[in-house]
Design a protein around this motif. Structure first.
Motif, mmCIF file in Angstrom:
data_model
loop_
_atom_site.group_PDB
_atom_site.id
_atom_site.type_symbol
_atom_site.label_atom_id
_atom_site.label_comp_id
_atom_site.label_asym_id
_atom_site.label_seq_id
_atom_site.Cartn_x
_atom_site.Cartn_y
_atom_site.Cartn_z
ATOM 1 N N MET A 173 32.066 50.183 47.718
ATOM 2 C CA MET A 173 33.015 50.948 48.526
ATOM 3 C C MET A 173 34.459 50.621 48.110
ATOM 4 S SD MET A 173 33.579 53.076 50.949
ATOM 5 C CE MET A 173 34.791 53.539 52.153
ATOM 6 N N TYR A 174 34.772 49.321 48.139
ATOM 7 C CA TYR A 174 36.125 48.911 47.778
ATOM 8 C C TYR A 174 36.451 49.336 46.342
ATOM 9 C CZ TYR A 174 39.906 45.801 46.369
ATOM 10 O OH TYR A 174 41.074 45.302 45.870
ATOM 11 N N GLY A 175 35.498 49.080 45.450
ATOM 12 C CA GLY A 175 35.705 49.412 44.042
ATOM 13 C C GLY A 175 35.991 50.892 43.848
ATOM 14 N N SER A 176 35.228 51.759 44.549
ATOM 15 C CA SER A 176 35.451 53.187 44.329
ATOM 16 C C SER A 176 36.775 53.633 44.941
ATOM 17 C CB SER A 176 34.283 54.026 44.849
ATOM 18 O OG SER A 176 33.630 53.396 45.897
ATOM 19 N N LEU A 177 37.175 52.999 46.050
ATOM 20 C CA LEU A 177 38.479 53.356 46.630
ATOM 21 C C LEU A 177 39.616 52.983 45.681
ATOM 22 C CD1 LEU A 177 37.992 52.312 50.360
ATOM 23 C CD2 LEU A 177 38.548 54.597 49.525
ATOM 24 N N VAL A 178 39.511 51.772 45.119
ATOM 25 C CA VAL A 178 40.559 51.344 44.189
ATOM 26 C C VAL A 178 40.569 52.276 42.981
ATOM 27 C CG1 VAL A 178 41.308 49.491 42.656
ATOM 28 C CG2 VAL A 178 40.516 48.953 44.948
ATOM 29 N N GLY A 179 39.374 52.621 42.508
ATOM 30 C CA GLY A 179 39.270 53.530 41.371
ATOM 31 C C GLY A 179 39.888 54.882 41.681
ATOM 32 N N LEU A 180 39.584 55.397 42.867
ATOM 33 C CA LEU A 180 40.129 56.701 43.272
ATOM 34 C C LEU A 180 41.653 56.639 43.340
ATOM 35 C CD1 LEU A 180 39.732 59.576 44.372
ATOM 36 C CD2 LEU A 180 39.531 58.612 46.665
ATOM 37 N N GLU A 181 42.139 55.529 43.881
ATOM 38 C CA GLU A 181 43.584 55.398 44.015
ATOM 39 C C GLU A 181 44.256 55.399 42.634
ATOM 40 O OE1 GLU A 181 45.588 51.881 44.935
ATOM 41 O OE2 GLU A 181 47.327 53.179 45.262
ATOM 42 N N GLY A 185 37.199 43.065 47.108
ATOM 43 C CA GLY A 185 37.424 43.515 48.480
ATOM 44 C C GLY A 185 36.975 42.518 49.529
ATOM 45 N N ASP A 186 36.239 41.462 49.123
ATOM 46 C CA ASP A 186 35.712 40.511 50.103
ATOM 47 C C ASP A 186 36.760 39.498 50.545
ATOM 48 O OD1 ASP A 186 33.240 41.564 50.400
ATOM 49 O OD2 ASP A 186 32.158 39.985 49.309
ATOM 50 N N ARG A 187 36.513 39.008 51.763
ATOM 51 C CA ARG A 187 37.392 37.995 52.333
ATOM 52 C C ARG A 187 36.494 36.942 52.956
ATOM 53 N NH1 ARG A 187 40.045 36.874 57.363
ATOM 54 N NH2 ARG A 187 42.304 36.789 57.128
#
Ligand code: C2O
Ligand code: CU
Length: 704
Positions: free
Chosen positions: A1-9, A651-653
């Motif tokens: 999820m995080y990876g695809s959002l960063v990619g989209l951005e 994206g993890d914390r």
């Protein structure tokens, strides 16, 4: 999820820059239209661009907002405060400044078709207000891309000022150019002639040259500054005291001397070299000789390996809890030098085997003796910590098993160590076996598979099929009441990490698959023969966060912590040791500029680890086991989860805690050894600890 959002951005920003530039080119061509008809056609076409750019901008801003909102505002503030505005503001400029001008142009040229344009109209076709917003869309997106690959850290607007200023200057220059053109257009008799191609090219090249020349000086300085010094004192870098949290864990950097002067108890200095293991008579003695050896894998492929005792992995060291162990390391012919680090075993600092920190590299012909009491039980491993990337990749590793002093309940257990490793040029193997190992196991036998991922890069997936099983231990520490996992469950193990998988042998074959393959693994059956079972499709992945039953721990998420650190993992483009590269950063820096986390003996320490980057980072702290408190705000509420290597996905914390009970100077680094070798290392440092060792080219010590 995080990876695809960063990619989209990122993709949206690239698209915005490209499309914005194309649209800007169209806009600046209006001035060459000779007639009302032509101008109207071009204007109408130009008006199709703003909606397109708006859609791309919405994708960009939307993903930036979702990342910051659903992951963590504190750590993704730059996306909200920089990236999104740099896309949104220019697009608003399009709608409020350019579009009204374009619409008015259309309206005011509605006269006779073929008539030449009036001087007023001609001047308005080059109006900076019409053109600059298009250029701003492109340059704003480029600036946001710059910030994406060079994030200001810790986030503060002043740190972002220089690129923003450069953007403003560029836009002002473009605006000035167009206003001059607009005046010329008003004064001339007819439409401005379009400059010939060669002039346009020349202009483009001149601008490019100017940008390159301006950037060259800071570029060269950055390259020079990144060169590693010949001698690096590991106690001399910037420091973080873990008090007064700024949310991004950065405190004014200070040298050790200044730091000590400012803290009480500075008088009590202790050298790493004095923090040794017991001097009593050892219970167990081993000799490990580092030597080059050609290794033949089961398939017949050969590997030019660096070995301990001529074998890969090195001999398994199996000791009993409480025993004093003495290991003599001899370097026969490894020119790069060697050491032994006891990964996961919290030995006294002087025995930790890190060059430049706890000892000098052991060069050919030299020896070094390690001594420690085996106080923890479980699955550990040892490996060189000199040129780790090269040394471990080439084979300088082995397993270290500490059996409990009282192991009555393990009577009759079949204990199989599975060390997976990718051999250069020869592919993945279990030790030297690059096929399927067939083992006889009688039905009813308790089996323990000790999975050790020794690779420097690959997160390895193991799957056990043919039986339900349990994960009995993580990183050597037993789990409390681990539940039964379904046959086929994916065990994804990070580099450096260990899982113990246990089951009772059924009366049918059981297969441990490595990497989801049927041709690599361990096959167990009563007589060693039989067909390899199929791997079930779509099985779930083991997650320790809620696994097993809770049990009392010496501290937990509600404890009062003496120090709280923040460790932000990220990637950026920049220089490391003179080379321009993708860097993996810790709190915005690479070694030796990464801050040391400072503690006092007895402190209870909490660290929040956040991965803002695009790849996972298995963070490994030497000398201590950390208790995982939470991941992405979700409490770890199963069995206590103690780890020495925590894989932090993009994206993890994570919130982790440990007791500072092992004084010394300890490495804290990414166990992706390629990342570590590129500077993703830092230290945990006890106040007052000094080291007589140093790293750097003049010393021959290269811990990574
Ligand atoms: Cu397994 Cu610092 O290393
Ligand atoms: Cu990493």
């Amino acid at each position: 999820m995080y990876g695809s959002l960063v990619g989209l951005e990122l993709a949206s920003l690239v698209l915005l820059a490209l499309l914005g530039w194309l649209a800007g080119n169209r806009a600046s061509k209006l001035v060459y239209a000779g007639t009302g008809e032509k101008l109207r056609r071009q204007t109408r076409r130009l008006l199709r661009w703003p909606p397109v750019l708006t859609v791309v901008c919405a994708a960009q801003a939307g993903s930036a907002i979702v990342i910051a909102g659903s992951f963590d505002k504190t750590f993704w503030l730059d996306r909200l405060a920089l990236h999104a505005p740099l896309a949104v503001i220019p697009v608003l400029g399009l709608w409020f400044i350019s579009v009204p001008r374009l619409v008015r142009l259309l309206r005011d040229t509605a006269g006779p078709e073929k008539e030449p344009l009036s001087s007023d109209i001609r001047s308005r076709t080059a109006d900076p207000g019409l053109i600059v917003p298009f250029r701003a869309v492109a340059l704003g997106a480029l600036t946001a891309l710059y910030f994406a690959f060079k994030p200001p850290f810790p986030f503060s607007l002043p740190d972002a000022a220089v690129p923003l200023l450069a953007l403003a200057v560029a836009l002002a220059a473009i605006g000035y150019g167009h206003s001059r053109r607009s005046r010329r257009a008003a004064q001339s008799e007819a439409a401005l002639p379009r400059p010939p191609l060669w002039r346009r090219c020349l202009r483009g090249l001149t601008i490019l040259a100017a940008v390159v020349v301006t950037a060259a000086v800071p570029w060269a300085i950055a390259a020079q500054n990144s060169k590693l010094p010949e001698r690096i004192d590991m106690t001399a870098g910037p420091m973080d005291d873990g008090k007064g949290s700024t949310g991004q864990g950065q405190h004014a950097p200070a040298g050790h001397a200044e730091y000590l002067a400012a803290t009480a108890g500075a008088e009590a200095q202790v050298s790493v070299a004095s923090l040794t293991g017991p001097h009593s008579q050892p219970d167990r003695r081993f000799t490990l000789t580092a030597e080059k050896q050609t290794i033949r894998l089961a398939s017949g492929k050969t590997v030019e390996a660096w070995t301990y005792n001529g074998q890969v992995p090195g001999p398994e060291l199996r000791v009993k809890e409480g025993e004093v162990v003495e290991v003599t390391l001899v370097n026969k012919d490894i020119d790069a030098g060697v050491t032994i680090h006891w990964h996961g075993l919290d030995v006294p600092n002087a025995e930790d085997g890190v060059t430049g920190v706890t000892q000098d590299a052991v060069m050919p012909g030299q020896t070094h003796t390690y001594r420690f009491r085996a106080e923890q039980t479980g699955t550990f491993w040892y490996h060189t910590h000199q040129d780790s990337l090269e040394g471990v990749s080439n084979g300088l590793f082995g397993s270290l098993i500490v059996e409990p002093a009282d192991d009555g309940n393990r009577e009759g257990e079949r204990d199989i160590t599975v060390m997976t490793h990718a051999w250069d040029g020869a592919g993945m193997a279990i030790a030297a076996s690059d096929g399927v190992d067939r083992v006889r196991v009688a039905p009813g036998t308790p089996v323990r598979l000790r999975l050790v991922n020794t690779d420097n890069w690959v997160r390895q997936t193991y799957r056990l099929v043919g039986t339900d099983f349990r994960v009995a231990a993580i990183d050597g520490t037993d789990l409390n009441e681990p539940g039964e996992l379904e046959s086929g469950t994916r065990l994804v193990l990070t580099t450096g990490g260990r899982y113990d998988a246990t089951f009772v042998m059924p009366d049918r074959p059981v297969f441990l698959s490595v990497g989801g393959r049927k041709d690599l693994g361990v096959f167990m059956s009563p007589d060693g023969s039989g067909d390899i079972p199929d791997l079930p499709a779509g099985s779930s992945e083991f997650d320790p966060l809620h696994y097993g039953k809770p049990k009392e721990t010496p501290f937990g998420k509600d404890s009062a912590f003496d120090r709280e650190f923040t460790m932000v993992l990220d990637n950026e483009l920049g220089f490391f040791n003179g080379q321009y590269n993708m860097l993996y950063t810790l709190n915005g820096e690479v070694f030796p500029n990464t801050p040391a986390f400072m503690v006092k003996e007895g402190d209870l320490v909490k660290t929040t680890i956040v991965n803002r980057g695009m790849v996972d980072h298995p963070m490994h702290l030497h000398g201590h086991h950390v208790l995982v408190l939470s991941r992405n705000g979700e409490a770890a509420d199963g069995s206590p989860w103690w780890a020495d290597t925590v894989d932090v996905l993009p994206g993890d914390r994570y919130e982790i805690a440990f007791r500072a009970d092992n004084p010394g100077l300890w490495m804290d680094h990414c166990h992706n050894l390629d990342h570590a070798a590129a500077g993703m290392t830092m230290h945990l440092m006890y106040e007052g600890v000094t080291t007589p060792y140093a790293a750097g080219s003049a010393t021959g010590n290269h811990p990574e």
